[in-house]
Motif scaffolding. Structure first.
Motif, mmCIF file in Angstrom:
data_model
loop_
_atom_site.group_PDB
_atom_site.id
_atom_site.type_symbol
_atom_site.label_atom_id
_atom_site.label_comp_id
_atom_site.label_asym_id
_atom_site.label_seq_id
_atom_site.Cartn_x
_atom_site.Cartn_y
_atom_site.Cartn_z
ATOM 1 N N ARG A 1 1.121 4.351 4.905
ATOM 2 C CA ARG A 1 1.044 3.649 3.610
ATOM 3 C C ARG A 1 1.073 4.643 2.457
ATOM 4 O O ARG A 1 1.736 4.417 1.444
ATOM 5 C CB ARG A 1 -0.241 2.820 3.538
ATOM 6 C CG ARG A 1 -0.217 1.561 4.392
ATOM 7 C CD ARG A 1 -1.584 0.925 4.431
ATOM 8 N NE ARG A 1 -1.990 0.376 3.154
ATOM 9 C CZ ARG A 1 -3.257 0.090 2.831
ATOM 10 N NH1 ARG A 1 -4.230 0.320 3.685
ATOM 11 N NH2 ARG A 1 -3.544 -0.406 1.648
ATOM 12 N N LEU B 1 3.877 4.731 -0.648
ATOM 13 C CA LEU B 1 3.527 4.582 -2.064
ATOM 14 C C LEU B 1 3.838 5.860 -2.845
ATOM 15 O O LEU B 1 4.235 5.802 -4.013
ATOM 16 C CB LEU B 1 2.053 4.220 -2.193
ATOM 17 C CG LEU B 1 1.689 2.823 -1.650
ATOM 18 C CD1 LEU B 1 0.182 2.629 -1.608
ATOM 19 C CD2 LEU B 1 2.332 1.733 -2.494
ATOM 20 N N ILE C 1 7.550 5.884 -3.644
ATOM 21 C CA ILE C 1 7.872 4.974 -4.755
ATOM 22 C C ILE C 1 7.528 5.628 -6.093
ATOM 23 O O ILE C 1 8.309 5.581 -7.051
ATOM 24 C CB ILE C 1 7.097 3.651 -4.600
ATOM 25 C CG1 ILE C 1 7.555 2.916 -3.350
ATOM 26 C CG2 ILE C 1 7.292 2.761 -5.825
ATOM 27 C CD1 ILE C 1 6.664 1.760 -2.961
ATOM 28 N N ALA C 2 6.349 6.246 -6.168
ATOM 29 C CA ALA C 2 5.889 6.844 -7.426
ATOM 30 C C ALA C 2 6.795 7.979 -7.886
ATOM 31 O O ALA C 2 6.941 8.222 -9.092
ATOM 32 C CB ALA C 2 4.459 7.339 -7.260
ATOM 33 N N ASP D 1 10.249 -3.200 -1.695
ATOM 34 C CA ASP D 1 10.596 -1.785 -1.711
ATOM 35 C C ASP D 1 10.866 -1.313 -0.288
ATOM 36 O O ASP D 1 10.115 -1.620 0.643
ATOM 37 C CB ASP D 1 9.460 -0.965 -2.332
ATOM 38 C CG ASP D 1 9.877 0.475 -2.521
ATOM 39 O OD1 ASP D 1 9.767 1.246 -1.547
ATOM 40 O OD2 ASP D 1 10.360 0.825 -3.614
ATOM 41 N N LEU E 1 8.053 0.543 1.606
ATOM 42 C CA LEU E 1 6.988 -0.347 2.077
ATOM 43 C C LEU E 1 7.471 -1.182 3.259
ATOM 44 O O LEU E 1 6.732 -1.409 4.224
ATOM 45 C CB LEU E 1 6.515 -1.256 0.946
ATOM 46 C CG LEU E 1 5.898 -0.558 -0.273
ATOM 47 C CD1 LEU E 1 5.496 -1.578 -1.324
ATOM 48 C CD2 LEU E 1 4.691 0.274 0.141
ATOM 49 N N ASN F 1 7.915 -11.544 -6.147
ATOM 50 C CA ASN F 1 9.059 -10.769 -5.634
ATOM 51 C C ASN F 1 10.121 -11.634 -4.957
ATOM 52 O O ASN F 1 10.911 -11.130 -4.157
ATOM 53 C CB ASN F 1 8.600 -9.664 -4.666
ATOM 54 C CG ASN F 1 8.179 -8.405 -5.400
ATOM 55 O OD1 ASN F 1 8.360 -8.289 -6.613
ATOM 56 N ND2 ASN F 1 7.610 -7.457 -4.689
ATOM 57 N N THR G 1 0.801 -1.624 5.647
ATOM 58 C CA THR G 1 0.918 -1.958 4.226
ATOM 59 C C THR G 1 0.513 -3.417 4.016
ATOM 60 O O THR G 1 0.946 -4.305 4.749
ATOM 61 C CB THR G 1 2.362 -1.745 3.747
ATOM 62 O OG1 THR G 1 2.736 -0.396 4.018
ATOM 63 C CG2 THR G 1 2.495 -2.025 2.265
ATOM 64 N N ARG H 1 -0.709 -7.339 -0.867
ATOM 65 C CA ARG H 1 -0.781 -7.060 -2.308
ATOM 66 C C ARG H 1 0.196 -5.947 -2.689
ATOM 67 O O ARG H 1 0.705 -5.913 -3.810
ATOM 68 C CB ARG H 1 -2.212 -6.692 -2.722
ATOM 69 C CG ARG H 1 -2.729 -5.389 -2.130
ATOM 70 C CD ARG H 1 -4.055 -4.973 -2.775
ATOM 71 N NE ARG H 1 -4.518 -3.707 -2.249
ATOM 72 C CZ ARG H 1 -5.391 -3.572 -1.254
ATOM 73 N NH1 ARG H 1 -5.895 -4.656 -0.680
ATOM 74 N NH2 ARG H 1 -5.768 -2.382 -0.839
ATOM 75 N N GLU H 2 0.457 -5.026 -1.746
ATOM 76 C CA GLU H 2 1.394 -3.934 -2.011
ATOM 77 C C GLU H 2 2.835 -4.391 -1.817
ATOM 78 O O GLU H 2 3.727 -4.045 -2.586
ATOM 79 C CB GLU H 2 1.071 -2.760 -1.073
ATOM 80 C CG GLU H 2 -0.288 -2.149 -1.354
ATOM 81 C CD GLU H 2 -0.924 -1.461 -0.154
ATOM 82 O OE1 GLU H 2 -1.928 -0.758 -0.351
ATOM 83 O OE2 GLU H 2 -0.434 -1.641 0.980
ATOM 84 N N THR I 1 4.336 -4.751 -5.756
ATOM 85 C CA THR I 1 4.878 -3.442 -6.145
ATOM 86 C C THR I 1 6.241 -3.676 -6.776
ATOM 87 O O THR I 1 7.154 -4.172 -6.120
ATOM 88 C CB THR I 1 5.015 -2.510 -4.926
ATOM 89 O OG1 THR I 1 3.718 -2.325 -4.342
ATOM 90 C CG2 THR I 1 5.584 -1.171 -5.351
ATOM 91 N N LYS I 2 6.388 -3.347 -8.037
ATOM 92 C CA LYS I 2 7.632 -3.624 -8.771
ATOM 93 C C LYS I 2 8.563 -2.421 -8.719
ATOM 94 O O LYS I 2 8.127 -1.296 -8.641
ATOM 95 C CB LYS I 2 7.315 -3.980 -10.229
ATOM 96 C CG LYS I 2 6.361 -5.160 -10.382
ATOM 97 C CD LYS I 2 6.921 -6.431 -9.768
ATOM 98 C CE LYS I 2 5.968 -7.603 -10.001
ATOM 99 N NZ LYS I 2 6.431 -8.823 -9.324
#
Length: 729
Positions: free
Chosen positions: A5, A9, A12-13, A222, A225, A290, A720, A723-724, A728-729
């Motif tokens: 996980r 994340l 993505i960041a 994503d 994820l 989503n 994952t 909520r993620e 996650t946008k």
């Protein structure tokens, strides 16, 4: 947080936004990569162009010599756009598209310069290795030859550096092995039947075309994820996972501002669609987080089906550029709405009339009522077949599960048209007097609004609803090939129109009735006969299930029971009479769909058992050991005599132990049932066993896993979470 996980994340960041290059005005690029009328005029000889147009408009065969000229022009057009390969693009019964690429490049036996070669024989027919495609026992492995044959009614297109030629796919002995072949036959049947009925009203009608406008719902997740979830990777949905505290309950996503990242994806997708001649027009947020939807302008049904099959491929390929995974599964997440593919169906004449759109005169309104009522009659007569046409393992999660629509097939027409039908029902039988006919046309038929689109309510719980100038088959699943449902709709309406014409002609010939009198008499009887299928209320309610049973309507909530309608004597006779499919083709498809159902449940069961035992249980034990050490430490500090020391931790340890035991017991039991199912000899026995014996364990195992997700420390939970995935946008 678990490594998997955390890595997802972190990935993505660290990404930069994907910029989308805006192409020219949509109208100027539309169809640029399609061998359409404009391209054919430029690259084909007049004789070759005329041959293609006659094939498209009148169904005439193309002479093999002219096929050589067509292939030459098609090749030159493709080479001018940098194409290197060609493929026969077809839709086998796997539910996806298929293609085998061959290069234009060829070396010459005499040692001369290599050339780009593509002749009429390569265009018209190919012989792919068909041994691994589903065939339902139509042919043996040693007789595996299958043929793809060019469908000139659907234009060739370029995707990437490959020329894609839409084709049908048939066996060596001629049986259909794809979705397109039966659809083309059904479209020919509805053309013939509807044209004959149209001539009651307009002698100039020479052709009727079935039209389709699909609405494709989907989720964007994503890719990092999605890849961190084995269930999404292998089955397209989450087999476990506790619902997020925030889901869709605020209705804040539906029709909301489209997130920037999703919008960039949509813009890129629309650019590809414009080049491929797919007339996408609408995009918006759907109900679930989503979740989104896109929809095109109406097209001829065969082309619309091809475009939907193509766009499902294009969506995934474009998603890769934007680090998205597109989930087309009907129910990828528990606790939020799933996805459908609404099929908006109508009929249009070559004179420019929508037969399900009321006109401005009583006569055109009568024509509308004729096709409107006959469609209702067709659905009433074949409601079980309609249900069978949208039956899949994934769509079972939506149908009958308090999501649009229920498993019971019914028709919604709205209050206005209900009153019109009631007025028509009260017409006296036999020949009408001049006054009766005048009153009927003025007070009943003549009062149909010119435009029903804005006045017809949409019952979101109805699986088959009239929405102003079309019928919307809302029960079709989001992963489905539209051809399956559209073959059935066009077939049953074609059969009904043929029967209607026989009845009308008999009244005219045997009883000397005038045409209008005969039409009114037959329609009146149909209205009386089809009341059971019309329903205006809440399709989700328990009361409707009881009422539907009283009306004699079926309620098949699972695929194995629903599919039986495909091989009933009534269905076999219907498809054979219309020359759409013979009993061998129908029975083969029945077996293929049962096998697919069993295999999908089998895969899900294996994946669920794997995740539960190799992810959830070890993680729970790891956390349990932490708690045990915590309790030991507390007792060392406070002493063994203190009764309250570690009491809550001990209770938590016991609760975790119960869920771990529950998982192990149920996974073992599910595995044993799966082994028993695998030993069964027939496809229907195996499908029923997987449905009734294996699948029920899914919810129990999931419940234990989801409870553990709430109990175990988030820092060590490996999977994952919802909520993620959803926010996650």
């Amino acid at each position: 947080m678990s490594t998997l996980r955390f890595q997802a994340l972190k990935e993505i960041a660290g990404r930069k936004p994907v910029e989308v290059e805006e192409l020219d005005r949509k109208s100027t690029i539309f169809g640029s990569n399609v061998f359409n009328d404009k391209s054919m005029r430029q690259f084909l000889t007049p004789e070759a162009y005329k041959a293609v147009r006659n094939a498209v408009q009148h169904g005439k065969k193309i002479d093999r010599k002219l096929a050589d000229y067509i292939s030459m022009g098609m090749k030159e057009w493709a080479l001018s756009k940098g194409v290197t390969h060609y493929t026969h693009w077809f839709q086998p019964l796997t539910g996806t598209t298929a293609e085998k690429h061959d290069a234009f490049f060829e070396t010459m036996p005499d040692g001369s310069e290599p050339v780009e070669k593509f002749g009429g024989s390569q265009l018209v027919q190919q012989e792919p290795d068909a041994s691994s495609f589903p065939n339902g026992g139509i042919r043996n492995t040693f007789e595996a030859r299958g043929y793809t044959a060019w469908d000139p009614t659907s234009p060739a297109f370029i995707f990437g550096t490959t020329l894609c030629i839409p084709t049908v796919f048939v066996s060596y002995t001629g049986e259909a092995l794809d979705y397109k072949t039966p659809l083309l036959r059904a479209l020919a049947s509805i053309d013939e039947a509807a044209t004959d009925v149209c001539r009651y009203f307009d002698k100039n009608v020479k052709k009727v075309t079935a039209t389709l406008g699909w609405e494709q719902e989907y989720f964007l997740i994503d890719v990092a994820l999605a890849n961190s979830r084995p269930d999404i990777t292998l089955t397209g949905r989450t087999l476990l996972g506790h619902t997020s505290a925030k889901g869709q309950q605020l209705d804040d996503h539906y029709f909301g501002s489209i997130p920037t990242r999703a919008l960039n994806y949509m813009r890129d997708l629309e650019n590809e669609c414009m080049l491929l001649g797919i007339p996408v027009k609408t995009r918006h947020n759907e109900v679930a987080p989503n979740q989104f939807e896109l929809a095109p302008i109406f097209e001829e049904a065969n082309l619309a089906v091809d475009h939907n099959s193509l766009i499902m491929d294009v969506m995934q390929k474009v998603a890769e550029r934007h680090y998205f995974k597109v989930l087309l599964h009907e129910k990828p997440f528990k606790g939020v709405n799933g996805s459908g593919k609404h099929n908006n169906w109508s009929l249009a004449t070559d004179t420019g009339i929508n037969l399900l759109g009321p006109g401005k005169t009583p006569m055109s309104n009568l024509q509308f009522l004729t096709f409107f009522i006959n469609t209702i009659k067709a659905v009433h007569t074949n409601e079980e077949l309609m249900r069978a046409g949208i039956a899949t393992a994934s769509n079972d999660h939506r149908l009958g599960a308090n999501e649009a629509p229920p498993a019971i097939i019914s028709v919604f027409i709205g209050e206005q048209l209900t009153r019109v039908l009631e007025g028509l029902e009260n017409v006296s039988s036999g020949k009408l007097s001049p006054q009766e006919k005048t009153d009927l046309k003025l007070n009943v038929v003549g009062k149909i609004p010119d435009v029903l689109l804005d006045n017809t309510d949409r019952n979101r719980t109805s699986p088959f609803a009239f929405t102003g100038n079309k019928f919307e088959f809302r029960a079709v699943g989001s992963t489905a090939n539209c051809a399956n449902a559209m073959t059935i709709v066009n077939a049953i309406v074609a059969k009904q129109l043929k029967d209607f014409k026989k009845e009308v002609d008999a009244l005219i010939a045997d009883k000397g009735m005038k045409k209008d009198d005969a039409i009114f008499n037959v329609l009146r009887e149909y209205i009386k006969e089809t009341k059971a299928i019309l329903f205006e209320g809440d399709g989700y309610s328990e009361e409707w299930e009881v009422e539907a049973a009283k009306r004699g309507l079926s309620n098949h909530k699972t695929t194995p029971t629903a599919l039986k309608a495909k091989v009933s004597k009534k269905t076999l006779d219907l498809f054979e009479e219309l020359n759409i499919m013979n009993h061998i083709e129908m029975e083969a498809r029945y077996e293929i769909e049962l096998e697919e159902y069993a295999k999908k449940i089998q895969i899900e069961g294996r994946v669920l058992g794997d995740i539960a035992r190799n992810h959830v249980v070890p993680t729970a034990i790891r956390y349990q050991n932490i708690l045990i050490e915590n309790v030991k430490g507390l007792k060392e500090i406070f002493g063994k005599d203190h009764e309250t020391v570690g009491r809550q931790q001990i209770a938590l340890i016991k609760e975790i132990s119960e869920h771990i035991a529950g998982i192990n017991i149920k996974v073992e039991a599910m595995t044993e049932e799966r082994k028993k199912a695998n030993e069964l000899e027939t496809a229907d026995e195996m499908a029923v066993a997987y449905c009734d014996k294996v699948k029920p364990y899914f919810d129990t195992i999931r419940n234990h896993c989801d409870k553990l997700e709430l109990l175990v420390d988030d820092e060590i939970w490996t999977l994952t979470k919802y909520r993620e995935l959803l926010f996650t946008k």
